[in-house]
Scaffold this active site. Structure first.
Site, short mmCIF file in Angstrom:
data_model
loop_
_atom_site.label_atom_id
_atom_site.label_comp_id
_atom_site.label_asym_id
_atom_site.label_seq_id
_atom_site.Cartn_x
_atom_site.Cartn_y
_atom_site.Cartn_z
N TYR A 1 0.85 -1.20 0.00
CA TYR A 1 0.00 0.00 0.00
C TYR A 1 0.88 1.24 0.00
O TYR A 1 0.70 2.17 0.77
CB TYR A 1 -0.91 -0.03 1.23
CG TYR A 1 -2.15 0.83 1.10
CD1 TYR A 1 -3.13 0.53 0.16
CD2 TYR A 1 -2.36 1.92 1.94
CE1 TYR A 1 -4.27 1.29 0.04
CE2 TYR A 1 -3.50 2.70 1.83
CZ TYR A 1 -4.46 2.37 0.88
OH TYR A 1 -5.60 3.14 0.76
N ILE B 1 3.33 3.71 -2.88
CA ILE B 1 3.08 4.74 -3.90
C ILE B 1 2.07 4.24 -4.94
O ILE B 1 1.06 4.88 -5.21
CB ILE B 1 4.43 5.15 -4.55
CG1 ILE B 1 5.34 5.75 -3.48
CG2 ILE B 1 4.20 6.15 -5.68
CD1 ILE B 1 6.77 5.98 -3.92
N GLN B 2 2.33 3.07 -5.53
CA GLN B 2 1.38 2.53 -6.51
C GLN B 2 0.24 1.77 -5.84
O GLN B 2 -0.91 1.83 -6.29
CB GLN B 2 2.10 1.58 -7.49
CG GLN B 2 2.91 2.29 -8.55
CD GLN B 2 2.07 3.13 -9.50
OE1 GLN B 2 0.96 2.77 -9.88
NE2 GLN B 2 2.60 4.27 -9.88
N ASP C 1 10.43 -3.49 -6.07
CA ASP C 1 10.97 -4.55 -6.92
C ASP C 1 12.01 -5.40 -6.18
O ASP C 1 12.09 -6.60 -6.40
CB ASP C 1 11.59 -3.93 -8.19
CG ASP C 1 10.53 -3.22 -9.01
OD1 ASP C 1 9.56 -3.88 -9.43
OD2 ASP C 1 10.64 -1.99 -9.22
N GLN D 1 10.29 -8.05 -3.93
CA GLN D 1 9.24 -8.89 -4.51
C GLN D 1 9.59 -10.38 -4.51
O GLN D 1 8.74 -11.22 -4.21
CB GLN D 1 8.92 -8.44 -5.94
CG GLN D 1 8.06 -7.19 -5.96
CD GLN D 1 7.58 -6.82 -7.35
OE1 GLN D 1 7.67 -7.61 -8.27
NE2 GLN D 1 7.04 -5.63 -7.49
N HIS E 1 5.71 -3.39 -13.11
CA HIS E 1 7.03 -3.24 -13.72
C HIS E 1 7.54 -4.65 -14.01
O HIS E 1 7.29 -5.56 -13.22
CB HIS E 1 7.96 -2.48 -12.77
CG HIS E 1 9.36 -2.27 -13.27
ND1 HIS E 1 9.65 -2.02 -14.59
CD2 HIS E 1 10.55 -2.30 -12.61
CE1 HIS E 1 10.97 -1.89 -14.73
NE2 HIS E 1 11.53 -2.06 -13.55
N GLY F 1 2.47 7.38 -8.42
CA GLY F 1 1.23 7.01 -7.75
C GLY F 1 0.29 8.18 -7.48
O GLY F 1 -0.92 8.08 -7.70
N GLU G 1 20.89 28.74 -13.19
CA GLU G 1 21.05 28.56 -14.62
C GLU G 1 20.98 27.10 -15.04
O GLU G 1 20.23 26.76 -15.96
CB GLU G 1 22.41 29.16 -15.04
CG GLU G 1 22.57 29.32 -16.51
CD GLU G 1 21.40 30.03 -17.18
OE1 GLU G 1 20.97 31.08 -16.67
OE2 GLU G 1 20.91 29.53 -18.21
P1 NAD Z 1 6.60 1.31 -2.52
O1 NAD Z 1 8.02 1.43 -2.07
O2 NAD Z 1 5.75 2.52 -2.40
O3 NAD Z 1 5.93 0.09 -1.70
C1 NAD Z 1 5.71 0.22 -0.35
C2 NAD Z 1 4.83 -0.93 0.14
O4 NAD Z 1 5.56 -2.15 0.11
C3 NAD Z 1 4.39 -0.68 1.57
O5 NAD Z 1 3.04 -1.08 1.75
C4 NAD Z 1 5.33 -1.58 2.35
O6 NAD Z 1 4.76 -2.02 3.57
C5 NAD Z 1 5.50 -2.74 1.40
N1 NAD Z 1 6.75 -3.48 1.66
C6 NAD Z 1 8.01 -2.97 1.63
N2 NAD Z 1 8.90 -3.93 1.95
C7 NAD Z 1 8.18 -5.05 2.18
C8 NAD Z 1 8.52 -6.37 2.55
N3 NAD Z 1 9.81 -6.73 2.74
N4 NAD Z 1 7.52 -7.26 2.71
C9 NAD Z 1 6.24 -6.92 2.50
N5 NAD Z 1 5.85 -5.68 2.15
C10 NAD Z 1 6.81 -4.76 1.99
O7 NAD Z 1 6.56 0.70 -4.00
P2 NAD Z 1 6.13 1.44 -5.36
O8 NAD Z 1 7.09 2.54 -5.66
O9 NAD Z 1 4.68 1.71 -5.33
O10 NAD Z 1 6.45 0.27 -6.39
C11 NAD Z 1 5.60 -0.87 -6.52
C12 NAD Z 1 5.72 -1.41 -7.94
O11 NAD Z 1 5.21 -0.44 -8.85
C13 NAD Z 1 7.16 -1.67 -8.38
O12 NAD Z 1 7.15 -2.81 -9.21
C14 NAD Z 1 7.52 -0.44 -9.18
O13 NAD Z 1 8.51 -0.66 -10.16
C15 NAD Z 1 6.18 -0.16 -9.84
N6 NAD Z 1 5.98 1.24 -10.30
C16 NAD Z 1 6.08 2.26 -9.41
C17 NAD Z 1 5.81 3.56 -9.80
C18 NAD Z 1 5.81 4.67 -8.78
O14 NAD Z 1 5.10 5.66 -9.02
N7 NAD Z 1 6.53 4.58 -7.67
C19 NAD Z 1 5.47 3.84 -11.13
C20 NAD Z 1 5.34 2.77 -12.03
C21 NAD Z 1 5.59 1.47 -11.59
#
Ligand code: NAD
Ligand code: MG
Length: 326
Positions: free
Chosen positions: A25, A27-28, A83, A86, A108, A134, A227
């Site tokens: 829960y 960013i995405q 990532d 995961q 991703h 997100g 600049e």
């Molecule tokens: P994020 O860092 O925001 O994810 C955080 C979440 O992951 C939290 O709920 C946290 O509790 C959980 N988490 C972290 N470590 C954990 C663990 N060891 N065990 C269980 N849960 C854990 O992630 P994100 O940036 O939203 O990225 C998620 C996916 O979306 C990735 O594959 C990323 O490449 C992809 N993505 C992200 C964006 C973006 O806007 N950040 C854009 C496009 C694609």
């Protein structure tokens, strides 16, 4: 030319009667689960950590389960955790709880493309990747417009994998803007290339080296900062809006003449050859391997580079200058 899918090409009914487990829960995860929920999809969260994002999910009144429980009780699993973590979460809590006919979705392609996660043959593996951070995914949903997205199918066990990807994209409102089909390989490799060569890596070094040249020549750091760093966004906004030619229209003739003649001296054929070498390391999996090892070793290189970066003059000056814009 790529085919672009719109609302008429996607059907939310595909998700009716199905439960979607969103793992993470952050960013995405937050943006996508709120959007899907508001589109009438049955969403539960799979969260293992009782961190800030867990508190946020509570406050948003989301249904929360442990990751194994969420996977076991759902039809579609969306992997929206970082990532780097995961694979561990998949191996322990997701993979063992997948059943035949389920759908595994990513935002991703990294882990699937580089075979860090290898799902069973009996599930669909898809990607729905919004082309925006997100916060924008949520804001634009609320504004009724969405952000464009990429979809891909890695494994189509059910024969309906693409329909499912399109339905999720519609639930996010991405099909309002347009959805382009890609592959896990193309999305992963171009994404890594973009962030290394152009967006994050290339742009930041271009800024830093330009700043150093001006400061070493005796110009005031504050002026140099304005600049070479501050103004970059103004130019990029023009590029995004009207392409590179549109940007030239929006700057003075002096800037256009100087830029068109000097740009290719700075970024030349040798730079392009190095870009190709970086792409090779991405395609061969060499970069992915390096990053996985860096993560496994607790990120010694990244930690050192962050500490170095903090101390650089451009950061010290920047902190001061940015206060002027608060
Ligand atoms: P994020 O860092 O925001 O994810 C955080 C979440 O992951 C939290 O709920 C946290 O509790 C959980 N988490 C972290 N470590 C954990 C663990 N060891 N065990 C269980 N849960 C854990 O992630 P994100 O940036 O939203 O990225 C998620 C996916 O979306 C990735 O594959 C990323 O490449 C992809 N993505 C992200 C964006 C973006 O806007 N950040 C854009 C496009 C694609
Ligand atoms: Mg990208």
């Amino acid at each position: 030319m790529a085919k672009i899918y719109y609302n008429k090409d996607a059907d939310l009914k595909v998700l009716r009667g199905k439960q979607v487990a969103v793992i993470g829960y952050g960013i995405q995860g937050r943006a996508q689960s709120l959007n899907l929920r508001d589109s009438g999809v049955d969403v539960v969260l799979g969260l293992n950590l009782k961190d800030e994002t867990w508190k946020r999910a509570k406050a948003d009144k989301m249904k929360i389960m442990s990751v194994p429980e969420a996977v076991r009780s759902s039809d579609i699993v969306m992997m929206l955790i970082p990532d780097e973590v995961q694979k561990a979460v998949y191996d322990k809590d997701v993979g063992p709880n997948l059943k035949e006919g389920m759908v595994l979705d990513f935002a991703h392609g990294f882990n699937i493309h580089f075979k860090r996660i290898v799902p069973p043959r009996s599930v669909d593996v898809i990607m729905v990747a919004p082309k925006g951070p997100g916060a924008l995914v949520r804001e634009t949903y609320l504004a009724g417009i969405g952000v464009p997205a990429l979809i891909a199918v890695h494994q189509d066990y059910s024969g309906k994998a693409k329909k499912c990807a399109l339905a999720i994209a519609k639930g996010l409102k991405a099909t309002t803007r347009g959805v382009i089909e890609t592959t896990f390989a193309e999305e992963t490799e171009t994404d890594l290339f973009g962030e290394q060569v152009d967006l994050c890596g290339g742009a930041s070094e271009l800024i830093k080296k330009s700043f150093e040249v001006l400061v070493e020549a005796g110009y005031q750091p504050e002026i140099a900062y304005f600049e070479v760093l501050h103004e970059l966004k103004l130019i990029i906004d023009l590029v995004q809006k009207g392409g590179i030619e549109g940007m030239w229209d929006g700057v003075s003739n002096t800037a256009e003449y100087g830029g068109r003649t000097r740009g290719p001296i700075i970024i030349d054929e040798y730079t392009k050859a190095r870009m190709k070498a970086i792409l090779k390391d991405i395609q061969s999996g060499k970069f992915a391997q390096e990053w996985v090892e860096e993560h496994r070793a607790d990120m010694p290189t990244l930690t050192r580079l962050r500490e170095q970066g903090e101390k650089e003059q451009i950061e010290v000056v920047g902190k001061q200058i940015r206060k002027m814009f608060e």
